[in-house]
Scaffold this active site. Sequence first.
Site, PDB file in Angstrom:
ATOM      1  N   GLU A 162     -23.627  -3.828 -16.762  1.00 44.58           N
ATOM      2  CA  GLU A 162     -22.315  -3.503 -17.326  1.00 44.58           C
ATOM      3  C   GLU A 162     -21.195  -4.119 -16.494  1.00 44.58           C
ATOM      4  OE1 GLU A 162     -19.677  -0.124 -19.422  1.00 44.58           O
ATOM      5  OE2 GLU A 162     -21.821   0.181 -19.152  1.00 44.58           O
ATOM      6  N   GLY A 173     -29.858  -1.241 -12.586  1.00 45.75           N
ATOM      7  CA  GLY A 173     -29.679  -2.424 -13.424  1.00 45.75           C
ATOM      8  C   GLY A 173     -28.691  -2.210 -14.553  1.00 45.75           C
ATOM      9  N   ASP A 174     -28.673  -0.991 -15.099  1.00 44.55           N
ATOM     10  CA  ASP A 174     -27.721  -0.640 -16.150  1.00 44.55           C
ATOM     11  C   ASP A 174     -26.286  -0.827 -15.639  1.00 44.55           C
ATOM     12  OD1 ASP A 174     -26.726   0.609 -18.622  1.00 44.55           O
ATOM     13  OD2 ASP A 174     -26.367   2.377 -17.373  1.00 44.55           O
ATOM     14  N   SER A 175     -26.025  -0.331 -14.439  1.00 42.68           N
ATOM     15  CA  SER A 175     -24.680  -0.447 -13.857  1.00 42.68           C
ATOM     16  C   SER A 175     -24.326  -1.885 -13.521  1.00 42.68           C
ATOM     17  CB  SER A 175     -24.585   0.397 -12.582  1.00 42.68           C
ATOM     18  OG  SER A 175     -24.751   1.745 -12.884  1.00 42.68           O
ATOM     19  N   ALA A 186     -34.072   0.312 -13.417  1.00 41.45           N
ATOM     20  CA  ALA A 186     -33.280   0.297 -14.651  1.00 41.45           C
ATOM     21  C   ALA A 186     -31.972   1.064 -14.459  1.00 41.45           C
ATOM     22  CB  ALA A 186     -34.084   0.884 -15.810  1.00 41.45           C
TER      23      ALA A 186
END
Length: 139
Positions: A35, A30-32, A27
Amino acid sequence: MMDVMEQGWWIHSPNKPVQLLNPIVLAYIGDSVFELLVRQYLVSQPNHKLHHLHKQATQFVSAKAQRVLLEKWQPLLSEEEADVVRRGRNAKSGTPPKNADTADYRQATALECLIGFLYYSKQSERLRELMAVAFDEQS
């Protein structure tokens, strides 16, 4: 134009197989990645005013927006992808931000976990398919 992921953006691969990575670690990356993909999409659109770009980005990257998107993706997921989502949703990730509902935050973590999994599994075409759904670009 060559896909960013096909150009070798995996400069540093994880030190263990992607299936063995902690869902919170997936995660985290994955967040980066999510975005970045949202920002790439927005820059591909005609309006490049910074305020507009930021406002549009928040429509994709909030916990609530990610929960809604994951619900949209759910019927499209393979068994393996659904398992990754379950692992991400059930992972202990600390306390959600003050402005996020706990259930939304857990679903957003699950979505980010899936993005991280697809990224480190080098499944760029699958990531592209799911993001096309996110941006309503299905053909």
